[in-house]
Design an enzyme around this catalytic site. Structure first.
Site, PDB file in Angstrom:
ATOM      1  N   ARG A  29       0.839  -1.211   0.000  1.00  0.00           N
ATOM      2  CA  ARG A  29       0.000   0.000   0.000  1.00  0.00           C
ATOM      3  C   ARG A  29       0.875   1.264   0.000  1.00  0.00           C
ATOM      4  NH1 ARG A  29      -5.189  -1.624   0.405  1.00  0.00           N
ATOM      5  NH2 ARG A  29      -5.533  -3.598   1.488  1.00  0.00           N
ATOM      6  N   ASP A  30       0.458   2.234  -0.821  1.00  0.00           N
ATOM      7  CA  ASP A  30       1.160   3.520  -0.871  1.00  0.00           C
ATOM      8  C   ASP A  30       0.973   4.249   0.458  1.00  0.00           C
ATOM      9  OD1 ASP A  30       2.099   5.468  -3.512  1.00  0.00           O
ATOM     10  OD2 ASP A  30       1.657   6.456  -1.597  1.00  0.00           O
ATOM     11  N   ILE A  31       2.031   4.893   0.926  1.00  0.00           N
ATOM     12  CA  ILE A  31       1.994   5.586   2.224  1.00  0.00           C
ATOM     13  C   ILE A  31       1.131   6.848   2.162  1.00  0.00           C
ATOM     14  CG2 ILE A  31       3.997   7.125   1.917  1.00  0.00           C
ATOM     15  CD1 ILE A  31       4.955   6.147   4.707  1.00  0.00           C
ATOM     16  N   ASN A  87       4.820   6.467 -13.663  1.00  0.00           N
ATOM     17  CA  ASN A  87       5.402   7.780 -13.910  1.00  0.00           C
ATOM     18  C   ASN A  87       6.867   7.628 -14.292  1.00  0.00           C
ATOM     19  OD1 ASN A  87       2.984   9.043 -13.121  1.00  0.00           O
ATOM     20  ND2 ASN A  87       3.571   8.932 -10.970  1.00  0.00           N
ATOM     21  N   VAL A  96      10.374   8.229  -6.891  1.00  0.00           N
ATOM     22  CA  VAL A  96      11.178   7.087  -6.429  1.00  0.00           C
ATOM     23  C   VAL A  96      11.708   6.381  -7.668  1.00  0.00           C
ATOM     24  CG1 VAL A  96      11.219   4.930  -5.125  1.00  0.00           C
ATOM     25  CG2 VAL A  96       9.798   6.828  -4.316  1.00  0.00           C
ATOM     26  N   HIS A 100       7.717   1.342 -10.570  1.00  0.00           N
ATOM     27  CA  HIS A 100       6.563   0.880  -9.810  1.00  0.00           C
ATOM     28  C   HIS A 100       5.308   1.201 -10.603  1.00  0.00           C
ATOM     29  CE1 HIS A 100       7.932   4.873  -8.539  1.00  0.00           C
ATOM     30  NE2 HIS A 100       6.646   5.214  -8.447  1.00  0.00           N
ATOM     31  N   HIS A 102       1.502   2.063 -10.195  1.00  0.00           N
ATOM     32  CA  HIS A 102       0.460   2.484  -9.255  1.00  0.00           C
ATOM     33  C   HIS A 102      -0.841   1.791  -9.644  1.00  0.00           C
ATOM     34  CE1 HIS A 102       2.466   6.232  -7.593  1.00  0.00           C
ATOM     35  NE2 HIS A 102       3.154   6.093  -8.711  1.00  0.00           N
TER      36      HIS A 102
HETATM   37  P1  5GP Z   1       6.118   8.226  -8.023  1.00  0.00           P
HETATM   38  O1  5GP Z   1       5.864   9.669  -7.701  1.00  0.00           O
HETATM   39  O2  5GP Z   1       7.610   7.920  -8.076  1.00  0.00           O
HETATM   40  O3  5GP Z   1       5.388   7.719  -9.224  1.00  0.00           O
HETATM   41  O4  5GP Z   1       5.514   7.389  -6.820  1.00  0.00           O
HETATM   42  C1  5GP Z   1       6.184   7.154  -5.626  1.00  0.00           C
HETATM   43  C2  5GP Z   1       5.143   6.738  -4.626  1.00  0.00           C
HETATM   44  O5  5GP Z   1       5.810   6.158  -3.514  1.00  0.00           O
HETATM   45  C3  5GP Z   1       4.287   7.879  -4.103  1.00  0.00           C
HETATM   46  O6  5GP Z   1       2.917   7.635  -4.402  1.00  0.00           O
HETATM   47  C4  5GP Z   1       4.581   7.891  -2.614  1.00  0.00           C
HETATM   48  O7  5GP Z   1       3.453   8.192  -1.838  1.00  0.00           O
HETATM   49  C5  5GP Z   1       5.090   6.479  -2.351  1.00  0.00           C
HETATM   50  N1  5GP Z   1       5.994   6.374  -1.229  1.00  0.00           N
HETATM   51  C6  5GP Z   1       7.046   7.216  -0.969  1.00  0.00           C
HETATM   52  N2  5GP Z   1       7.668   6.792   0.157  1.00  0.00           N
HETATM   53  C7  5GP Z   1       7.000   5.691   0.590  1.00  0.00           C
HETATM   54  C8  5GP Z   1       7.173   4.824   1.708  1.00  0.00           C
HETATM   55  O8  5GP Z   1       8.077   4.981   2.536  1.00  0.00           O
HETATM   56  N3  5GP Z   1       6.285   3.797   1.843  1.00  0.00           N
HETATM   57  C9  5GP Z   1       5.275   3.586   0.944  1.00  0.00           C
HETATM   58  N4  5GP Z   1       4.456   2.546   1.169  1.00  0.00           N
HETATM   59  N5  5GP Z   1       5.082   4.391  -0.130  1.00  0.00           N
HETATM   60  C10 5GP Z   1       5.933   5.423  -0.304  1.00  0.00           C
END
Ligand code: 5GP
Ligand code: ZN
Length: 114
Positions: A29-31, A87, A96, A100, A102
């Site tokens: 799950r996303d944080i 993304n 990140v 990944h 979503h």
């Molecule tokens: P991006 O912006 O790279 O597409 O998505 C990165 C996602 O990682 C974001 O939706 C963010 O909320 C999630 N995220 C960042 N740090 C953490 C974490 O420590 N734990 C979890 N579960 N999700 C994270």
């Protein structure tokens, strides 16, 4: 990659809220959820961006997509519908740098995205 957040989840250094795991992928799950269900599906192998996905990774990326669809079924919104997003780099909103997928579900999604 020792400084990669998602590699730390794969290694167990950080424990996410995991929904599914096998030898190849991890789903958690996303944080900071952007929908009632917001799950990230990652490969266990470190791949920085979608631009780094090679022919050899095609089965792995296919497995990420199938894992997202299986979780959508499990969470009960497969028939209602859902959104999957990858993304890439700055303009794509990637924060990140370990690829990944979503999975967002549980509410109607809008188009175009922001
Ligand atoms: P991006 O912006 O790279 O597409 O998505 C990165 C996602 O990682 C974001 O939706 C963010 O909320 C999630 N995220 C960042 N740090 C953490 C974490 O420590 N734990 C979890 N579960 N999700 C994270
Ligand atoms: Zn990584």
């Amino acid at each position: 990659m020792s400084d990669c957040l998602f590699c730390k989840m794969v290694s167990g250094e950080i424990t996410p809220d995991t929904l599914y795991e096998d030898d190849d992928v991890l789903a958690f799950r996303d944080i900071n959820p952007q929908a009632p269900t917001h799950v990230l599906v990652i490969p266990k192998q470190h791949i920085a961006t979608l631009n780094d996905v090679d022919e050899i990774h095609a089965p792995l990326v296919g497995k990420m997509v199938r894992t997202a669809a299986a979780i959508a079924r499990q969470e009960g919104f497969a028939d209602a519908g859902y959104r999957t997003v990858m993304n890439c780099n700055a303009d794509g909103g990637q924060t990140v740098f370990h690829i990944h997928l979503h999975l967002l579900g549980g509410r109607p999604m809008h188009w175009p995205p922001g």
